[in-house]
Structure formats: structure tokens, C-alpha cells
Design an enzyme around this catalytic site. Sequence first.
Site, mmCIF file in Angstrom:
data_model
loop_
_atom_site.group_PDB
_atom_site.id
_atom_site.type_symbol
_atom_site.label_atom_id
_atom_site.label_comp_id
_atom_site.label_asym_id
_atom_site.label_seq_id
_atom_site.Cartn_x
_atom_site.Cartn_y
_atom_site.Cartn_z
ATOM 1 N N CYS A 187 -4.683 9.126 7.819
ATOM 2 C CA CYS A 187 -4.954 8.485 6.523
ATOM 3 C C CYS A 187 -6.140 7.538 6.605
ATOM 4 O O CYS A 187 -6.596 7.018 5.583
ATOM 5 C CB CYS A 187 -3.724 7.719 6.036
ATOM 6 S SG CYS A 187 -2.272 8.758 5.896
ATOM 7 N N SER A 216 3.102 5.028 -2.191
ATOM 8 C CA SER A 216 1.930 5.531 -2.906
ATOM 9 C C SER A 216 2.147 7.012 -3.195
ATOM 10 O O SER A 216 2.817 7.705 -2.437
ATOM 11 C CB SER A 216 0.683 5.340 -2.046
ATOM 12 O OG SER A 216 0.859 5.947 -0.784
ATOM 13 N N LYS A 242 -1.161 2.503 -4.156
ATOM 14 C CA LYS A 242 0.046 2.665 -4.969
ATOM 15 C C LYS A 242 -0.236 3.261 -6.342
ATOM 16 O O LYS A 242 0.506 4.118 -6.823
ATOM 17 C CB LYS A 242 0.747 1.296 -5.125
ATOM 18 C CG LYS A 242 1.952 1.305 -6.065
ATOM 19 C CD LYS A 242 3.066 2.142 -5.497
ATOM 20 C CE LYS A 242 4.141 2.471 -6.521
ATOM 21 N NZ LYS A 242 3.772 3.624 -7.361
ATOM 22 N N HIS A 286 -3.387 7.975 -3.458
ATOM 23 C CA HIS A 286 -3.648 8.040 -2.018
ATOM 24 C C HIS A 286 -3.891 9.483 -1.560
ATOM 25 O O HIS A 286 -3.070 10.075 -0.872
ATOM 26 C CB HIS A 286 -2.457 7.406 -1.279
ATOM 27 C CG HIS A 286 -2.603 7.356 0.217
ATOM 28 N ND1 HIS A 286 -3.824 7.300 0.861
ATOM 29 C CD2 HIS A 286 -1.661 7.347 1.212
ATOM 30 C CE1 HIS A 286 -3.629 7.276 2.171
ATOM 31 N NE2 HIS A 286 -2.328 7.303 2.407
#
Lengths: 385, 385
Positions: free
Chosen positions: B83, B207, B329, B333
Site C-alpha cells: 500500500c 478505508s 477513509k 484507498h
Amino acid sequence: MREVAVLGIGQTQVDEHWGKSLKILAGEAALAALQDAGVDRADGIFVGNMMSGSANHQQHLGAYLSDWIGLPQSESVHIEAACGSGAAAFRCALMAVASGQMNIALAVGVEKMTDSPGPEITAELATAADADWEAGQGLSFVALNALIMRRYMWEFGWKHEHFAPFSINAHQNAIHNPFARFQEPLTEQGYQKAPMIADPINLMDASPMGDGAAAVLLVPVERLKRLDQSPLVKVIASSAATDTISIQNRRDATWLTAAEKSARDAYSQAGISPKEISLFELHDAFTIMAALSLEAAGFSERGQAPRLAMNGEIKPSGKIPISTRGGLKARGHPVGATGIYQIVEVVQQLRGLAGETQVPGARYGMAQNIGGSGSNIFVHILEAC
Amino acid sequence: MREVAVLGIGQTQVDEHWGKSLKILAGEAALAALQDAGVDRADGIFVGNMMSGSANHQQHLGAYLSDWIGLPQSESVHIEAACGSGAAAFRCALMAVASGQMNIALAVGVEKMTDSPGPEITAELATAADADWEAGQGLSFVALNALIMRRYMWEFGWKHEHFAPFSINAHQNAIHNPFARFQEPLTEQGYQKAPMIADPINLMDASPMGDGAAAVLLVPVERLKRLDQSPLVKVIASSAATDTISIQNRRDATWLTAAEKSARDAYSQAGISPKEISLFELHDAFTIMAALSLEAAGFSERGQAPRLAMNGEIKPSGKIPISTRGGLKARGHPVGATGIYQIVEVVQQLRGLAGETQVPGARYGMAQNIGGSGSNIFVHILEAC
């Protein structure tokens, strides 16, 4: 920009490593390079790999490897450029040191292909091509290269047998490389009788799949001078260029535009001409790629690379030795690791430690790593000082 | 090392983009950044992405994207740090410009998650964790964060409801961001009544998945000065640090060692203290990560970040505004793109163009992108000059 040198190298044998996981292989090569350099840390780690997400269910190889080798303080990322991932990682590590962001950078290439069964790995390799216009139409990577080879043979009048010297040279050199996958000779007859994969490419035109890892440790030149290492192996050129990802969009499928551009840029950075290159570790994933690379990088007239090979000029004693440690064909081609193996082998030559296949007086070594069917090409020139 | 500035930014809305492929999304963001900068080329392209090999059957995103946007002359690679891929790509682009290797570098983050059906994407996300010791035991990414959150609540005496302000602030800010996935408010009740995913993490702590792409164009500062851009947005710090990939190997699961180290390094490079940071785009993949990041980066006493949030200090008008454009959030994402969205949003703030959620007098903006469960953390500080 700071000058950068190679302080350490490490590699595992290329093989079917059923007993070793991805991290064990990568860790062995990384620790070997650290040991060779005599250092116990790195500011950053750049891991070249193509398929671990699908083949090994493991992404995030940067953090994964830095943790495993006991260097969790090092920052680390994974770099991917298909079969060019190794050299791409090397180039990022080089820029990190050259820019002054890092003083010690470790570039590691690793691929564990045997974790993925046969048909799956073919599909995974095809993710290097255009998903919509190539892989999605059923074109495997061998098939793409077969199209190029067929066209080349038609245009320049060569027969399949004329490509034999590329594979024979690679196997002959690999006999003397304990890290090579195939340490055995290949005969003219063995080449011609090999089973067909995708006409005109037969099994002996193609590099084998395999598992392996290689690593290189980079530092600023001023640091090396303090350590009084001899010979000092400097990276004097680093370049990269891309072409269209699918071969259908190229004006000419038999000319590697990105190889021409990246080589030209590299010669310009190094301030030398192709004639001064002592050896050329090129990307002989298929014999046709060896031929096209020699031509695009300025070592042969267009369409005449098979002649160069037939004349013995690609042997360690020839004008432009290639695949001096076995190349992709016989050392093996664990895709994301290959680009680092090539750098390791160039360093061996420049250190004068290539044994039976040592190129006499090697001063300038060039490595060229290709991602996709010529769509992403990385060139590095190293010098023994 | 040369100073580097951001010349252009671009982004797509984060959404379920059923009608757009990976390359269309990445291309839109890349072209928007080029247009914003008023340039039509880039020396190099760095593509941050985590899962395209498995989710989209396409690797080799460097060559794939440079070809698609009509810049096949640009070199290009794909950077992956789970990520944290977006910020990792940004950092490589930055080093390329800082080192003098490139004069114009484009960092693009992209992820097309909806190409992979529900259960598969959960397994693909888990490749950011340790395949042997976490994912292989059935731990999903939400479950890993749930373990951390449960421990944090137990250690510091917080209840689930105390994390509500993180999500409410993110949603409130996203209302004013046309690129956000959810442009609607979240109430205290809405937060508390959300369905449980992995106790104590409910749907409103997490998220959302989504498709999206963002891009940033980097140039040396001297070039920007010639173009007389105002304000000039400089990158004054770039750092990265890793921790063990699996949380079981950490001494303390409720302290992000890599966030502490990367933030400390960044403050040192920038020559400023946390108090001078105008806004902090942190990695609120889960509410617990927002809390841990605030603490490790020096904005809150240990164990007290929920208090900071409850006191309203994380709002655009507070002491340390976070998720000013919606954060992970509510902006969304799309994993490999997130780190670039954060940089884009920091630039919007520093240019004074963040509209309703503009932080008054924003001068220093910090972005922090996390790969894995805190195992690979990238921090950048940008300054409006």
C-alpha cells in the site's frame, strides 16, 4: 552526481530450488554480496522481481527481504520491469547512491518460478506483454519471439541452423560457471534436433526457466578508494529506454529501437565507442534476441549478427564476447534476477576472476537487460580502474 | 544533490470505475499532471502499483503506461511497496531528478481493484503481509489491524466509540473534494452502527476499496524558478524506513517504529519540528493506523491520539489537520495510488486551492504512506515557497 562503484557481489546457482523459498534464495545472494563487500548493513535495498505476487503469493519484497536478512532499519522497495526487473532495480539503487540519498545500496534480483506450475507460469510471463492486444489473444512470450524470429529469417535470408552458435557459445561458457543451471556443452546436432516449441524457436533457442537470486552492493567511489580495493569497478554509464509494449505497434519488428537508444546513451555517458567494449552480457532469452541486441547496440551490421556468431567473434576470445558465463540460455533466466546476474558476471570479468572464460584484459563490460519483447531496455557499462 | 519541486498534479476520482481499464485510469492522471505542468514529455515514469499482475493480468506497467500516453521515449519502471507503492514511486522519481539523471520525472500511482472479485482481492491484499506466518495462517489485512487495535484499546483504555472522530473528520472533509469516493458526511451514530468486519474494526473504521490513479510531475527547482510559478512547491524531505513484515516479530504491536524513524529523518532533513507542520496526510487505512501514525510522528503523547481527535485538533482548523481531502477513509484507498493522491492533496493545500477544507496559511505539508501493517513507511515534507 557522485561516481558509484560495485563493492560486493553475490549469487546462488540457478536451478530448480525445490527446497528453498523465495526469501531463502534472495537472502543467500544478499548476504553473499554483503560478505563479499565486507560490510554488514545497507541504507537501502532494491529488490528486482517480476512474478512473486502471483507465483509465490508474496508482494512487498522490500520489507520482506530487509526483515529476513536482519536489516529492518534499511528502507526497501520492489522494482518491476518484467524480465528487466533486475537491471531496473540496479539502476534505482545506482541513482540512490549517485544522488547522495544513500551511501550503501543493495540491489537484489530474485525469482522463484518453480512455485508456479507449468501452464500458470506461461500466463504469468505473458503479463509482460500487452494484456489486451497480445496475451489476451493467446500469444505466449515464446510465440511473440517466434514471430520476430520468423520475420528476421525471411528478411535477411537466414535459416534456423544459423542461430546455433549463440546457444553453443552460451553452453560452452557455462561449463566453467558453477552458478550456471546447465554446465554441459551443446552440439550442433543437439541444437538442431531439439524439440520445437513455437516454430522457428526450438528448445535450444530458448532460455530455461529456473529459480535464482543475485545481488550487488553499491557505494560511492570515494568510499571504495579509502578501502583500497583493486581493481576498482566503477559504473560509468546507466541508461534505459522503452518502446511500444506490443510488437504490432512497431514500424519494424526486427529492430530494437530501445536497445539502440539505451546503448547510444550509455556510450555517450561513458565516452567510449562499441569497439572499446571488452564483453557484452546481453539478454539472450531467445537466440533471436541475442542477434537483435548485437545489431542495435552497434556490434554488427543490420541482419548480420548470425555471421558474427558463426565467425566465432562472440566467444571469450572474439571481438565481442557475449554470454561469457553462460548467458540466459545456459546460466539460466530466473526473470527478475537475470539483470543482476549479468552485472555480477561483468564484475567477475572486470576483476579478472572469470577463470576459463576470462576475457583477456577486460576493461569495459556492458550489461543489457530487456523487459518484454524489447519494450523496456536497461544498459550499464562498468569499468575496471 | 539538486532541489526538486512539484510542477504538476493530476488525479481521477476514486470510484468503482467499471468502464475504465487500468491504463485508461493511469493515463488520465498522467496526462492531467502533464497538462497542469504545461509540459508534454518526461524523461522517466515511475508507476506505483501493488496488484496489477494478479488483479489485471498485466505487469510491466512502466512500458505499458509510457506507450499508452504516447511517451515511448521515456524510460519507465514499476515500483511496489504494497500500500506504500505510490510514495515509493514518488521517492524513486525524486531521487532520479535529485541525482541529475532526469530533468522531468513523472510519478504515477494506479490501482484497479474492481477487476478482481471480492474474495480474490482479500487474498491479493494479504500478499503485503508475510506469506508464511500471516497470510498463510488465514490472517487478512483487516484481521491484522484488528489485532493491533484490540491491543491498543486494552493498553490505553479506549473504547471503540472513541475512534469515531477520525472517520467523521475524513468524511466531513471529503464532502468538498470532487475526487473523493464518498462525498457525504458520517454521523456518530452511523459510525457506531456500521457492520462489524473483524472485531473491533467495523466498516466505518476501514478505508474502502476502489479504483483510481494520481500523478505528480517533478522537476529541479531551478527550472521552476525560470517558469516563475507561484507558489513554488518544493520537496524538502524524503525518507523511508522498514520494520519487521509480520507484527508478531515486533516488540510492541502498538508502536510504529518505522513511522517514528521515517518522520524523525524527515524533520531532520527539513530542519523543522512537528509543531511547524501545517497539515499531515497520513495513512488512515484503518482508524487505528491514524492514531498510531499521529503518535509515532510526534503529534500526540503515546496512547493519546484519540483524545487529539476528540478535541477537534485533526480538523482543518485544528493544531494538526489530517485527511484534509478525505484521507484513505473517504477519498478512498486504491492501494498503489494512495501515496500519490496524498502528495497531490498536499500540493493542493500548499497552493492554497483546497477550498472549503483549506488549512489557513499552509506552509509545510507532510504525507505519510504505509506499506503492510507498518512494515514500510515513506514520509515526504513539501514546502510552499
